[in-house]
Design a protein around this motif. Structure first.
Motif, short mmCIF file in Angstrom:
data_model
loop_
_atom_site.label_atom_id
_atom_site.label_comp_id
_atom_site.label_asym_id
_atom_site.label_seq_id
_atom_site.Cartn_x
_atom_site.Cartn_y
_atom_site.Cartn_z
N GLY A 12 0.76 -1.10 0.01
CA GLY A 12 0.07 0.04 0.12
C GLY A 12 0.71 1.31 0.21
O GLY A 12 0.16 2.48 0.13
N MET A 13 2.05 1.12 -0.14
CA MET A 13 2.79 2.48 -0.20
C MET A 13 2.87 3.20 -1.25
O MET A 13 3.00 2.73 -2.63
N GLN A 14 2.68 4.45 -1.14
CA GLN A 14 2.57 5.39 -2.35
C GLN A 14 4.16 6.09 -2.32
O GLN A 14 4.89 6.47 -1.58
N PHE A 15 4.54 6.12 -3.72
CA PHE A 15 5.77 6.65 -3.79
C PHE A 15 5.92 8.03 -4.60
O PHE A 15 5.14 8.37 -5.15
N TYR A 16 6.93 8.58 -4.12
CA TYR A 16 7.36 9.95 -4.55
C TYR A 16 8.74 9.67 -5.17
O TYR A 16 9.71 9.87 -4.00
N PHE A 17 9.19 9.78 -6.37
CA PHE A 17 10.60 9.65 -6.78
C PHE A 17 11.39 10.96 -7.00
O PHE A 17 10.71 11.78 -7.74
#
Length: 303
Positions: free
Chosen positions: A104-109
């Motif tokens: 469920g983790m949302q990523f911000y690259f």
């Protein structure tokens, strides 16, 4: 919560006895020192009424996966700020990120340049504008609450039964907790997984005792670096003990301890406790990189 110490049955000189504390068995996802570091931070986030955990990490970060696992288990939304924009299209190729996303983790690259400013007030404000309110966990998870959790690694008997405590060191939080909870008659050795001698200055911010030292000889070229000697050692150690070690932290520490025993660094009849800090999830990613170079892989984890 504590796990029993497992004796290492190897032919050791000078009456030395060697044990390892299997912190890697604490939890299938939030393993080892990550479990300890997150324990009181999770409690704090709940007390503050926060619903989102935000943290930072690289492509194969144990901390990123542990936070994702904690979010799934304890009901938090999780956001991972990931170093390297090029990874955004390669999530499926990365076992750590793929698993964290599945939890469920949302990523911000972000770019590596932007990532260097991750602790600046300007960058944090940007994140708050983008994601709203969140509970901030630093890269690697080290803060005062994390150190409090790591102070619980040593059982009371550990403080009396062992002359030496050995642990891998990354951000310094786990080692600081061990120092704080140790007996002053014990000697603690932190094996740096990073190049450079700056860790001593970091740890001095968290501890008052003087019964410790940092060994920066066994980093094998720096953080995340391995060579054939280390991989061969990990496979051999597993075949002799049935204990899996990760190649980034604990594996290098155990290599270092055994090498120092050979070099008669420890006094006769020393009783040494090594701390297994987990991190086994990173082996799949390491094997993927080794296979691309046609190198020997770590045999005890199936890809």
């Amino acid at each position: 919560m504590e796990f029993s110490n497992q004796k290492i049955h190897l032919d050791l000189p000078n009456g030395i006895e060697l044990f390892i504390k299997r912190e890697d068995l604490l939890h299938p996802i939030i393993s080892g020192n990550k479990f300890r570091k997150l324990k009181y931070n999770i409690q704090s986030a709940k007390k503050l009424g926060q619903s989102t955990l935000l943290t930072f990490g690289g492509a194969f970060s144990n901390h990123i996966l542990a936070v994702a696992g904690a979010g799934a288990e304890f009901g938090f939304k999780t956001i991972g700020v990931i170093r390297g924009e090029e990874l955004e299209d390669k999530i499926k190729e990365n076992p750590t990120l793929a698993h964290a996303q599945a939890l469920g983790m949302q990523f911000y690259f972000v770019s590596r340049t932007a990532y260097r400013d991750k602790e600046s007030s300007l960058f944090i404000a940007h994140l708050q504008e983008k994601f709203g309110d969140f509970y901030l966990l630093p890269e690697g998870g080290t803060n005062n609450l994390a150190i409090k959790g790591c102070e619980e690694i040593l059982a009371l008997s550990d403080k009396h039964n062992f002359s030496h405590i050995a642990c891998a060191v990354g951000t310094g939080g786990t080692f600081s907790g061990l120092i704080n909870s140790s007996d002053e008659n014990q000697q603690l050795i932190g094996f740096s997984s990073l190049k450079g001698s700056f860790l001593s200055d970091v740890i001095c911010n968290f501890v008052k005792k003087k019964n410790w030292s940092i060994n920066d000889t066994y980093h094998f070229g720096g953080y995340g670096k391995v060579n054939e000697e280390l991989i061969s050692f990990l496979n051999s150690f597993y075949s002799q003990t049935n204990i899996p070690l990760d190649p980034i932290y604990t594996g290098k520490m155990v290599f270092g301890v055994l090498d120092l025993i050979k070099k008669e660094y420890f006094p006769p009849n020393s009783k040494i406790l090594m701390i297994h800090t987990g991190g086994l999830q990173g082996i799949k990613g390491m094997n993927f990189a080794l296979q691309k170079k046609n190198k020997e892989i770590i045999q005890y984890v199936k890809n």
